[in-house]
Scaffold this active site. Structure first.
Site, short mmCIF file in Angstrom:
data_model
loop_
_atom_site.label_atom_id
_atom_site.label_comp_id
_atom_site.label_asym_id
_atom_site.label_seq_id
_atom_site.Cartn_x
_atom_site.Cartn_y
_atom_site.Cartn_z
N GLU A 47 42.35 13.94 24.06
CA GLU A 47 43.67 14.23 23.49
C GLU A 47 44.67 13.15 23.87
OE1 GLU A 47 47.37 17.40 23.91
OE2 GLU A 47 45.44 17.89 24.81
N GLU B 100 46.98 23.81 32.24
CA GLU B 100 47.39 24.62 31.08
C GLU B 100 46.18 24.97 30.21
OE1 GLU B 100 48.15 23.76 26.77
OE2 GLU B 100 49.50 22.45 27.91
N HIS B 101 45.29 24.01 30.02
CA HIS B 101 44.08 24.28 29.23
C HIS B 101 43.14 25.22 29.98
CE1 HIS B 101 43.93 21.08 25.91
NE2 HIS B 101 45.13 20.94 26.46
N HIS C 246 48.75 19.54 32.69
CA HIS C 246 48.22 19.65 31.33
C HIS C 246 46.80 20.22 31.34
CE1 HIS C 246 47.32 17.36 27.30
NE2 HIS C 246 47.39 18.66 27.14
#
Length: 1032
Positions: free
Chosen positions: A209, A111-112, A108
């Site tokens: 998040e 991905e950012h 994750h």
């Protein structure tokens, strides 16, 4: 973005085809379009070599009007699928199988981070910058449990090449700078980066998040269920990142994960649309794949070893202050491991079987679990889930008392036995297959994206994506299997549920100290990290914090990035022909479109005569009116007929601001349904029964629906908190805003909670008929039909019959508010039919700051400002200003520096200019950032390039494709004609720097603005001590 597929599928409670709707093209019918695309695609042959790729297979898929071409890259082994279809909304996606073995969130955070700059495009954050240099119709990235996907779509060929270049460089050649890892992942930093004496705290976009994601009990439960059902490999960890494990991830581990997972040999490319395949292959090979050699990847997910006996587990969660029943907040679910999802027909069968068992009031598990009112709704994970290598089926309840857990388990066991014994009625199976037919015929504007998501999981585990697309093959095989063995479905239940020892029973119950424990655990983790630091380390952290702040504050040179120009925007929009007529004396808008044999019907019914004290009940009325039964049909029979004869039938409350005046709006309810042309008479007959004789005689059925509705509203706050905050912030700024809060805001959530807590719903049952006589009244109604030319002409006759059937319900009532005005439905015929709007000339907007304390670790913050309506000359300037402030200032302040998952400004059609933040660790500090954004705009610290980029970003939405089913709806609902849209379009193009400075000064300056503020978030002592806040 962290995508928890299990939760998404649970909410659909439907077959896997959900969302797989056809796309469309203006210039031809779907069949002719498919022929054109297919003819070109069939020029390819197996074995043909093109730009480093070899064609493996070419298959026509007539049910989806496309031709699939499957290829492999010779040098690296990368897999490629192209879906050739005459659709201008072209899509690209590349996905990698990402299989983490810990919960640090490495896929994750990666991905950012890959989107924060690359070798060819080394500027900071090219991903967000391209949102403003493109006319993309979609652009994002997703981290699932076992893959990461990077999709975009656009209707512009040059834009496609630009975005493809940026995406390829991002995923294969990212910079992966340590600063970007700190910003996007996690970091230790002084609370005030400029003050070395301020305490050290955890910061980071993904860190916040995921704290926000797991404040949603439904998502928390789904994550626990997956981790415990598949405990031996990658599904046992949190791919998105468990907040307290995220600080264990190092920058070196992030880079290592990229090296082992983001390689062409582990990649699957997908393109879709009408652009030439050869150009895609050439660019992908030249810019990326030719620079790699094939490697052996080690990302394959092994099958989960089956258990010898079932297991039971318990977890805890935070209590929900908005739950329908505070004493019943537990969840229990039984989940079964099924077969491998790469078996296409078995997966298709199990998804249909799941829908038969769980979907709608005729489903056996609905009857057994929902109707006894043991819980409020199905568990957050329900039905078939094909997002993991081996699928699962889950069934259970949320909103139960802990003492009822054994009862739920027994009911599930008994229902499985009952299904094995009795099977399913033929009519229910046909209804489900009918729904599948409609889903394939329905044409959406984003079919490429739906297709990419549909094939992603199976292809990720080396399933054949072309098999998945050939849905008619699966349907034929399904019918044949049923014919050969009438007990085909019962045998599946016997095998996968009754005899399956790999079965998990997971219960979750609230713990009053849950949030305190979470806070304590984070504080303990923080202390451990700080204790390991030397004075030199702390000084280094302070200096790195200053460096990051400086980098975030520095104006970035984005000249290396490709961009479109404002001149690339089409000067005019395509006109949608509409025909205004009447059916049975009721105004009717006809829109002939290539709907592939479907008819879309809408009816807008006015609320003007409804007494004010009944307004709060309107959303409840809308949610139950099509689910209580009608005429001679009880609610089960009604649901069956709806599934057999329609795509859907729904009623929704509408608050539509006038496009010309701030204090004028329309209030009503919208009836919506669709059907195959052959079923139009049957669909309208069902509506006639609802108009003439809805059944409000079953308090037990009403209680089931009330509990489900209240639970859904309570569960939705953590995902849509920014929407609730914006609605509340604007509720005293316009008359429409006040009603919108009543229908869709926190007021409605609290109202439904009170209704759910009532021991006797008889007063509510008595209220519903009072609402019905005002709402379902042909006297205050207008209709719209979107269909093929043949379907449109036939619909007039059927609507005449429908109006005759409901003529007795045509009554004149006096408007509750005397201040109503008439507007012509057809601007070319001002003497024709009119609609009635409420005009509140005496409305006085009020300033209010509202704080809702909720059990979340993050905030949702909004400030709304009263400005001008859609047709005002300043509206376009405010739209450009909102987009420019978001991209050039607020994104940096709220997300990069503040650590929120998202934030920005937007201009709404109702004339409210709204600031917002999403999953934000800050509260009043973010309000300060909003104010600084206005100061930034007024100080003219922006360039002409900034203005042009804002315009491009706006036009990517303005010119996004509209499906045939939705054509003409802006006229029908809001009165916004193509001419008005063209005028708005021209104003957007011609917005100048002077216009932006002018509107910022006149509308957003503190002394001249009328505004409201709202925050949803955790306990906040500063706000509680401030008397200017209203604390809820």
């Amino acid at each position: 973005m962290f995508r928890q597929t299990k939760t998404v599928l649970a909410k659909l409670q439907n077959v896997r085809l959900k969302g797989l709707h056809l796309s469309w093209r203006r210039r031809s019918t779907a069949a002719a379009a498919a022929a054109a695309a297919g003819e070109k695609a069939h020029q390819y042959t197996a074995g043909q070599q093109i730009h480093g790729f070899t064609v493996k297979e070419v298959v026509a898929v007539p049910e989806l009007f496309l031709t699939a071409i499957k290829l492999t890259h010779d040098r690296t082994g990368a897999q490629y699928l192209h879906a050739a279809r005459d659709d201008p909304n072209n899509l690209f996606s590349v996905q990698f199988r990402t299989t983490p073995m810990d919960s640090t969130g490495v896929p994750h955070i990666l991905e950012h981070t890959v989107l924060c700059g690359s070798q060819k495009y080394p500027c900071r954050d090219p991903f967000f910058k391209m949102l403003n240099r493109s006319l993309c119709t979609f652009m994002n990235a997703f981290t699932a449990s076992d893959y990461t996907m990077y999709p975009f779509s656009t209707q512009n060929a040059k834009d496609f090449q630009n975005l493809l270049s940026v995406y390829l460089d991002a995923v294969f050649f990212p910079c992966l700078r340590e600063q970007d890892f700190w910003q996007e992942g996690w970091r230790l930093e002084n609370e005030d980066p400029a003050d070395a004496s301020s305490p050290l705290v955890f910061k980071g976009v993904v860190f916040n998040e995921m704290k926000g994601a797991f404040s949603d009990n439904e998502r928390l439960y789904a994550q626990h269920l997956q981790n415990k059902l598949y405990p031996d490999h990658t599904y046992s960890v949190v791919s998105g990142g468990e907040p307290l494990a995220i600080p264990d991830l190092t920058w070196e581990q992030l880079k290592d994960f990229h090296a082992t997972h983001y390689h062409p040999s582990n990649a699957r490319f997908f393109t879709y649309g009408d652009l030439p395949l050869e150009q895609h292959l050439k660019q992908i090979d030249q810019e990326a794949l030719s620079k790699f050699e094939r490697i052996q990847t080690n990302t394959r997910v092994p099958s989960q070893p089956p258990w010898a006996s079932p297991r039971e587990e318990r977890v805890t969660c935070s209590p929900d202050a908005m739950a329908p029943d505070a004493a019943r907040q537990s969840t229990l679910c039984v989940s079964y491991k099924l077969g491998d999802i790469t078996d296409t027909f078995e997966a298709f069968t199990l998804s249909l079987l799941s829908a038969l068992m769980t979907s709608g009031p005729n489903a056996p598990f609905y009857k057994a679990l929902i109707e006894p009112k043991i819980g409020t709704d199905f568990s957050s994970v329900v039905g078939y889930d094909g997002s993991t290598k081996e699928a699962s089926f889950s069934i259970g309840l949320q909103g139960i008392a802990e003492c009822d857990a054994d009862k739920v388990k027994n009911i599930i066991r008994q229902t499985v036995d009952s299904i094995i014994e009795s099977g399913f009625e033929d009519e229910r199976i046909e209804a489900l297959l009918h729904k599948t037919e409609i889903q394939m015929k329905h044409q959406s504007s984003n079919f490429g994206l739906a297709l990419a998501s549909y094939i992603a999981s199976s292809w990720n585990h080396d399933g054949d994506p072309v098999d998945l697309l050939q849905i008619n093959n699966s349907i034929r095989e399904f019918r044949r299997a049923l014919q050969e063995n009438p007990r085909f479905l019962q045998d599946k239940v016997q095998h996968y549920l009754k005899e399956n020892s790999h079965r998990l029973t997971l219960s979750m119950s609230p713990d009053d100290s849950y949030l305190d424990k979470q806070v304590s655990a984070e504080e303990r983790k923080l202390r451990e990290k700080i204790a390991a630091l030397s004075d030199s380390d702390k000084k280094d952290i302070y200096e790195k914090g200053l460096q990051l702040l400086a980098a975030q504050s520095k104006t970035q040179d984005a000249s290396c990035l490709p961009t479109l120009k404002v001149s690339d925007i089409a000067p005019t929009l395509a006109v949608t022909p509409l025909h205004m007529t009447k059916a049975g004396g009721v105004p009717l808008q006809l829109c002939e479109q290539p709907t592939n044999g479907l008819v879309y019907f809408r009816a807008m019914c006015s609320l003007n005569t409804l007494p004010e004290d009944l307004k709060l009940y309107v959303p409840l009325f809308c949610s139950v009116i099509t689910k209580m039964g009608c005429g001679s049909l009880d609610y089960r029979q009604q649901a069956q007929q709806m599934e057999l004869k329609t795509g859907d039938m729904s009623v929704s409350p509408q608050v539509i601001p006038d496009c010309a005046h701030m204090d004028v709006f329309e209030q009503g309810v919208l009836l919506s349904s669709s059907c195959l042309e052959r079923n139009l008479a049957d669909m309208l007959q069902l509506w006639a029964e609802i108009f003439n004789s809805p059944r409000f005689d079953d308090p037990e059925r009403l209680r089931v629906l009330v509990m489900m509705s209240a639970q859904e509203l309570a569960n939705g706050i953590s995902d849509a908190g920014h929407i609730y905050a914006m609605t509340r912030a604007g509720h005293l700024l316009t008359p429409a805003g006040e009603l919108l809060e009543t229908f869709d805001g926190m007021d409605q959530v609290k109202f439904m909670k009170r209704i759910a807590e009532m021991s006797d719903l008889t007063p509510v049952l008595r209220t519903l008929p009072r609402i019905k006589k005002h709402l379902l009244n042909p006297e205050n109604m207008r209709c719209a039909v979107n269909a093929t030319p043949q379907g449109a002409s036939e619909s007039v006759l059927h609507l005449e019959n429908f109006m005759t059937d409901v003529a007795d319900k045509r009554k004149r009532f006096k408007a509750v508010r005397p201040n109503v005005i008439q507007r012509p439905l057809d601007v070319d015929n001002i003497s024709g039919a009119c609609k009635t709007l409420v005009a509140d000339s005496n409305f006085q907007p009020c300033h209010m700051k509202t704080f809702f304390q909720l059990p979340f670790p993050v905030n949702f913050v909004s400030e709304s400002i009263r400005t001008v309506p859609y047709s005002h000359k300043d509206y376009a300037s405010l739209c450009v200003l909102a987009r420019m402030m978001t991209a050039k200032f607020l994104h940096g302040e709220i997300r990069e520096k503040g650590g929120a998952y998202g934030g920005g400004a937007k201009m709404a059609g109702g004339g409210l200019f709204s600031f917002y933040s999403y999953r934000d660790p800050n509260s009043v500090q973010t309000l300060s950032a909003f104010g600084k954004g206005v100061d930034w705009a007024k100080s003219s610290r922006f360039t002409q390039q900034d203005i042009d980029e804002a315009k491009l970003s706006i036009f990517s939405a303005v010119d996004s494709p509209v499906a045939p089913s939705s054509k003409g709806m802006s006229v029908f609902l809001s009165g916004i004609t193509d001419e008005m849209k063209q005028r708005h379009r021209e104003r957007l193009v011609h917005v100048t720097r002077e216009n932006l400075l002018d509107v910022a000064e006149r509308y957003l300056t503190l002394g001249s603005k009328t505004y409201g503020v709202s925050i949803l978030g955790p306990e906040n002592d500063a706000i509680k001590k401030d008397p200017s806040w209203v604390v809820k």
